[in-house]
Design an enzyme around this catalytic site. Structure first.
Site, short mmCIF file in Angstrom:
data_model
loop_
_atom_site.label_atom_id
_atom_site.label_comp_id
_atom_site.label_asym_id
_atom_site.label_seq_id
_atom_site.Cartn_x
_atom_site.Cartn_y
_atom_site.Cartn_z
N HIS A 1 33.49 -89.36 115.75
CA HIS A 1 32.18 -88.79 115.46
C HIS A 1 31.24 -89.90 114.99
O HIS A 1 31.67 -90.87 114.35
CB HIS A 1 32.27 -87.70 114.39
CG HIS A 1 30.98 -86.97 114.20
ND1 HIS A 1 30.48 -86.10 115.16
CD2 HIS A 1 30.08 -86.99 113.20
CE1 HIS A 1 29.32 -85.61 114.73
NE2 HIS A 1 29.06 -86.14 113.55
N HIS B 1 22.80 -85.55 113.15
CA HIS B 1 23.82 -85.68 114.18
C HIS B 1 23.98 -84.39 114.97
O HIS B 1 23.37 -83.37 114.64
CB HIS B 1 25.16 -86.07 113.55
CG HIS B 1 25.65 -85.10 112.52
ND1 HIS B 1 26.94 -85.09 112.08
CD2 HIS B 1 25.04 -84.09 111.84
CE1 HIS B 1 27.11 -84.14 111.17
NE2 HIS B 1 25.96 -83.53 111.02
N CYS C 1 28.02 -85.75 119.85
CA CYS C 1 27.50 -86.68 118.85
C CYS C 1 26.97 -87.98 119.45
O CYS C 1 25.89 -88.46 119.08
CB CYS C 1 28.54 -86.97 117.78
SG CYS C 1 30.05 -87.79 118.37
#
Length: 151
Positions: A111, A123, A59
């Site tokens: 994240h 993402h 991420c």
């Protein structure tokens, strides 16, 4: 015509100076970042992926990559990225903002996603690789922080 350039006019008229306009607005910058990310849709997820890779991302390597392609330097990890820019309420996110998540419920950011619109994220996720995702379903309840790095 150039910014600051003085135009010579025939006698009897006034001189004018060119007015500069911003190179781009925050919306244009956000669109450019999202377009940079769009070209990586389908790339696989790889935890710890190098920021130089474009075939696989985690991420935060993904956000580092697409923001750097648009002249914005971010630190490497999602936890570090959460401490950049200006913190904003989750209720005020807009295109180009970064949203951070605690997906395990242990109080640690693990994240990061880029906001596309109020209901869409871009993402690199473990389950999808680089993809657009619905913010409301799985992600919104796990969101813990948002920052704005595009002013």
């Amino acid at each position: 015509m150039f910014v600051g350039q003085v135009i010579q006019l025939p006698s009897g008229t006034q001189q004018a100076t060119a007015v500069s306009t911003p190179v781009s607005t925050w919306q244009e910058k956000a669109d450019a970042i999202i377009n940079s990310g769009r070209k990586y849709v389908g790339a696989t997820y790889l935890f710890g992926a190098a920021t130089t890779r474009t075939d696989a991302f985690d991420c935060s390597s993904f956000t580092v990559r697409v923001f750097s392609e648009n002249g914005i330097t971010l630190p490497r990890t999602s936890g570090q990225q959460a401490n950049t820019g200006t913190e904003i309420p989750l209720s005020q996110i807009r295109k180009g903002d970064l949203v951070f998540f605690d997906t395990t419920g242990n109080g640690v950011i693990n994240h990061v996603s880029i906001v596309v619109d109020s209901n869409t994220l871009l993402h690199a996720a473990t389950s999808t690789g680089v993809a657009f995702s619905n913010y409301s379903n799985y992600w919104k309840p796990r969101a813990v922080k948002a920052v704005r790095v595009i002013q």
